[in-house]
Design a protein around this motif. Structure first.
Motif, PDB file in Angstrom:
ATOM      1  N   PRO A  25     -17.885  26.522  -5.932  1.00  0.00           N
ATOM      2  CA  PRO A  25     -16.537  26.042  -5.592  1.00  0.00           C
ATOM      3  C   PRO A  25     -16.293  26.037  -4.087  1.00  0.00           C
ATOM      4  CG  PRO A  25     -16.440  28.319  -6.306  1.00  0.00           C
ATOM      5  CD  PRO A  25     -17.864  27.897  -6.482  1.00  0.00           C
ATOM      6  N   TRP A  26     -15.449  25.084  -3.644  1.00  0.00           N
ATOM      7  CA  TRP A  26     -15.166  24.921  -2.229  1.00  0.00           C
ATOM      8  C   TRP A  26     -13.743  25.376  -1.901  1.00  0.00           C
ATOM      9  CZ3 TRP A  26     -18.332  22.700   1.630  1.00  0.00           C
ATOM     10  CH2 TRP A  26     -19.543  22.158   1.188  1.00  0.00           C
ATOM     11  N   THR A  27     -13.600  26.025  -0.755  1.00  0.00           N
ATOM     12  CA  THR A  27     -12.306  26.198  -0.123  1.00  0.00           C
ATOM     13  C   THR A  27     -12.173  25.080   0.893  1.00  0.00           C
ATOM     14  OG1 THR A  27     -12.371  28.593  -0.391  1.00  0.00           O
ATOM     15  CG2 THR A  27     -10.879  27.727   1.282  1.00  0.00           C
ATOM     16  N   VAL A  28     -11.013  24.410   0.930  1.00  0.00           N
ATOM     17  CA  VAL A  28     -10.884  23.202   1.753  1.00  0.00           C
ATOM     18  C   VAL A  28      -9.718  23.334   2.733  1.00  0.00           C
ATOM     19  CG1 VAL A  28     -10.608  20.698   1.755  1.00  0.00           C
ATOM     20  CG2 VAL A  28     -11.834  21.812  -0.135  1.00  0.00           C
ATOM     21  N   TYR A  29     -10.046  23.236   4.015  1.00  0.00           N
ATOM     22  CA  TYR A  29      -9.046  23.180   5.084  1.00  0.00           C
ATOM     23  C   TYR A  29      -9.003  21.747   5.610  1.00  0.00           C
ATOM     24  CZ  TYR A  29      -9.545  28.326   5.306  1.00  0.00           C
ATOM     25  OH  TYR A  29      -9.591  29.666   5.015  1.00  0.00           O
ATOM     26  N   GLY A  30      -7.831  21.276   5.992  1.00  0.00           N
ATOM     27  CA  GLY A  30      -7.692  19.915   6.496  1.00  0.00           C
ATOM     28  C   GLY A  30      -6.932  19.858   7.802  1.00  0.00           C
ATOM     29  N   VAL A  31      -7.394  18.985   8.703  1.00  0.00           N
ATOM     30  CA  VAL A  31      -6.764  18.796  10.011  1.00  0.00           C
ATOM     31  C   VAL A  31      -6.325  17.346  10.167  1.00  0.00           C
ATOM     32  CG1 VAL A  31      -7.170  18.734  12.511  1.00  0.00           C
ATOM     33  CG2 VAL A  31      -8.078  20.619  11.160  1.00  0.00           C
ATOM     34  N   SER A  32      -5.120  17.136  10.696  1.00  0.00           N
ATOM     35  CA  SER A  32      -4.683  15.794  11.089  1.00  0.00           C
ATOM     36  C   SER A  32      -3.752  15.907  12.292  1.00  0.00           C
ATOM     37  CB  SER A  32      -3.978  15.063   9.941  1.00  0.00           C
ATOM     38  OG  SER A  32      -2.726  15.648   9.668  1.00  0.00           O
ATOM     39  N   ARG A  33      -3.672  14.804  13.055  1.00  0.00           N
ATOM     40  CA  ARG A  33      -2.821  14.793  14.250  1.00  0.00           C
ATOM     41  C   ARG A  33      -1.346  14.748  13.884  1.00  0.00           C
ATOM     42  NH1 ARG A  33      -6.993  11.319  16.707  1.00  0.00           N
ATOM     43  NH2 ARG A  33      -6.099   9.576  15.575  1.00  0.00           N
ATOM     44  N   GLN A  34      -1.033  14.003  12.817  1.00  0.00           N
ATOM     45  CA  GLN A  34       0.361  13.821  12.412  1.00  0.00           C
ATOM     46  C   GLN A  34       0.657  14.658  11.168  1.00  0.00           C
ATOM     47  OE1 GLN A  34       1.525   9.566  12.284  1.00  0.00           O
ATOM     48  NE2 GLN A  34      -0.521   9.148  13.053  1.00  0.00           N
ATOM     49  N   PRO A  35       1.929  15.022  10.956  1.00  0.00           N
ATOM     50  CA  PRO A  35       2.290  15.754   9.735  1.00  0.00           C
ATOM     51  C   PRO A  35       1.889  14.985   8.485  1.00  0.00           C
ATOM     52  CG  PRO A  35       4.099  15.762  11.314  1.00  0.00           C
ATOM     53  CD  PRO A  35       3.073  14.796  11.856  1.00  0.00           C
ATOM     54  N   LEU A  36       1.730  15.707   7.386  1.00  0.00           N
ATOM     55  CA  LEU A  36       1.284  15.081   6.140  1.00  0.00           C
ATOM     56  C   LEU A  36       2.322  14.096   5.612  1.00  0.00           C
ATOM     57  CD1 LEU A  36      -0.213  18.173   4.268  1.00  0.00           C
ATOM     58  CD2 LEU A  36      -1.462  16.383   5.482  1.00  0.00           C
ATOM     59  N   PRO A  37       1.882  12.911   5.152  1.00  0.00           N
ATOM     60  CA  PRO A  37       2.800  11.967   4.522  1.00  0.00           C
ATOM     61  C   PRO A  37       3.187  12.432   3.125  1.00  0.00           C
ATOM     62  CG  PRO A  37       0.553  11.126   4.448  1.00  0.00           C
ATOM     63  CD  PRO A  37       0.504  12.395   5.249  1.00  0.00           C
ATOM     64  N   THR A  38       4.275  11.901   2.593  1.00  0.00           N
ATOM     65  CA  THR A  38       4.771  12.349   1.288  1.00  0.00           C
ATOM     66  C   THR A  38       3.828  11.988   0.152  1.00  0.00           C
ATOM     67  OG1 THR A  38       6.075  10.307   1.101  1.00  0.00           O
ATOM     68  CG2 THR A  38       7.187  12.247   1.995  1.00  0.00           C
ATOM     69  N   TRP A  39       3.008  10.956   0.315  1.00  0.00           N
ATOM     70  CA  TRP A  39       2.098  10.571  -0.766  1.00  0.00           C
ATOM     71  C   TRP A  39       0.862  11.454  -0.836  1.00  0.00           C
ATOM     72  CZ3 TRP A  39      -2.456   9.716   1.557  1.00  0.00           C
ATOM     73  CH2 TRP A  39      -2.473   9.163   2.830  1.00  0.00           C
ATOM     74  N   PHE A  40       0.648  12.297   0.164  1.00  0.00           N
ATOM     75  CA  PHE A  40      -0.559  13.110   0.254  1.00  0.00           C
ATOM     76  C   PHE A  40      -0.499  14.289  -0.718  1.00  0.00           C
ATOM     77  CE2 PHE A  40      -3.257  16.407   2.092  1.00  0.00           C
ATOM     78  CZ  PHE A  40      -4.393  15.689   2.443  1.00  0.00           C
ATOM     79  N   LEU A  41      -1.601  14.508  -1.451  1.00  0.00           N
ATOM     80  CA  LEU A  41      -1.647  15.606  -2.423  1.00  0.00           C
ATOM     81  C   LEU A  41      -2.001  16.915  -1.712  1.00  0.00           C
ATOM     82  CD1 LEU A  41      -3.474  13.861  -5.414  1.00  0.00           C
ATOM     83  CD2 LEU A  41      -1.052  14.446  -5.246  1.00  0.00           C
ATOM     84  N   SER A  42      -1.020  17.475  -1.012  1.00  0.00           N
ATOM     85  CA  SER A  42      -1.261  18.673  -0.210  1.00  0.00           C
ATOM     86  C   SER A  42      -1.633  19.883  -1.056  1.00  0.00           C
ATOM     87  CB  SER A  42      -0.022  18.997   0.631  1.00  0.00           C
ATOM     88  OG  SER A  42       1.126  19.133  -0.182  1.00  0.00           O
TER      89      SER A  42
END
Length: 377
Positions: free
Chosen positions: A37-54
């Motif tokens: 199993p994986w632990t997943v961290y995510g990076v983006s420049r802009q805040p997460l959009p509402t459609w994103f499955l955070s």
């Protein structure tokens, strides 16, 4: 196929809200995924959009990786946790020199942060690039008239073209760390996936164009030339690309290798145009060579139409200019070469992934509709 025996892999996806980032999270969280199993961290420049499955992310990091000080401050404490870096980030600028500067700085900042501590866990980096590896800096007017692509199908062992290309610089940065961790390079074709945050999103551009033509009763005219209308192209489904990157990062044989990544089939744009017409229920307009059509000029004043579609259908708020790439798409589709990559190396090394490009179009339109990015009809 020899694989690393790991039970606590931690992925850091830089560029997590783009098409591939979204699919990569979904693939990493599947119960049968390689290396899981994986632990997943995510990076983006802009805040997460509402459609994103955070909810699929174990940790989200809002970070501009061009900022060296802040990148080190935020990522260096994680260097004892992160085992795999998936580099999907992209900075697009006016010139290739600027592309080299920005993209190299971002990757270098992240690598320095993740390898700064003596207990660093980083063991693998996957680098996503594309077929500009074989075409050269096609969007830089300084070089575009000098470019001549090699004979297709494009193969991974083709020599680098004698032009500046930020892909080369990113590969060289990774090679300089070869004693610290392994890496793989993944050269995608035209990527098909679902996101509003990908710079060169040909699929969404076409879907927005079709939606506007349907609403205003405009003919859905082809944006390229006769050559591309009739000759072969290939594409890359993000699910295939995500699966290849995961496969490569846990497979011993794939270390320090570059792989093309396409769906494994080919199509003509005439075939694809018919599929899009069927999905959007609009009339198929055959290409006529004498019919000069400048799609960029045609769409220049259609932003208000898209605004109305978004408002009337309660869609996620987007601006047409921010989610489409009419100039880049039209320029590529007016070239006279077959855009086809060889997948032989990938198959020979043991990667089994594939997709049916034409059949997948309806599924991706449905995905965009479910995300409330495209109207339901």
């Amino acid at each position: 196929m020899m694989q690393e025996n790991t039970t606590s892999n931690v992925a850091l996806i830089v560029g997590v809200t783009g098409m591939v980032g979204v699919s990569l999270i979904e693939c990493l969280k599947k119960p049968t995924v390689l290396g899981g199993p994986w632990t997943v961290y995510g990076v983006s420049r802009q805040p997460l959009p509402t459609w994103f499955l955070s909810s699929l992310l174990n940790k989200y990091i809002n970070l501009d990786t061009l900022d060296q000080e802040n990148t080190h401050k935020i990522l260096s404490p994680l260097s004892s946790q992160i085992t795999h870096l998936f580099w999907l980030a992209l900075s697009v600028n006016q010139t290739e020199e600027e592309n080299i500067s920005h993209n190299s700085t971002m990757l270098s900042n992240v690598l320095k942060a993740l390898t700064s501590a003596p207990d660093t866990k980083l063991s693998s980096v996957t680098l996503q690039t594309g077929t500009k590896q074989y075409l050269g800096p096609v969007f830089d007017p300084k070089f575009s008239s000098e470019l001549a692509p090699p004979v297709p199908p494009f193969k991974e062992d083709y020599p680098r073209l004698p032009f500046p290309n930020f892909y080369h610089d990113l590969e060289d940065i990774l090679a300089s760390y070869s004693n610290s961790f392994s890496h793989s390079v993944h050269r995608a074709s035209a990527i098909v996936g679902a996101s509003t945050r990908s710079f060169f999103n040909v699929a969404l551009t076409l879907f927005v164009y079709a939606s506007i033509c349907k609403r205003e009763n405009y003919p859905f005219r082809y944006v390229g030339n006769k050559y591309t209308w009739e000759h072969f192209w290939d594409a890359t489904d993000v699910r295939v690309l995500a699966e290849q990157q995961i496969w490569a990062c846990v497979t011993e044989k794939a270390k320090f290798q570059a792989f093309n990544c396409t769906n494994g089939d080919v199509f003509t744009w005439k075939q694809l145009w018919k599929v899009i017409c069927n999905v959007f229920d609009i009339e198929f307009v055959p290409f006529h060579e004498k019919d000069e059509f400048d799609c960029v000029a045609f769409m220049k004043d259609k932003g208000h139409v898209w605004d109305s579609i978004v408002e009337e259908n309660g869609l996620y708020k987007t601006k047409m200019e921010e989610i489409t790439c009419f100039y880049g798409m039209q320029m590529i589709l007016k070239q006279e070469f077959q855009h086809v990559c060889s997948m032989n190396k990938s198959r020979e090394f043991g990667f089994p992934g594939y997709a049916d490009t034409l059949r997948s179009i309806a599924n991706w339109v449905d995905k965009y509709r479910q995300m409330k990015i495209l109207p339901m009809n």
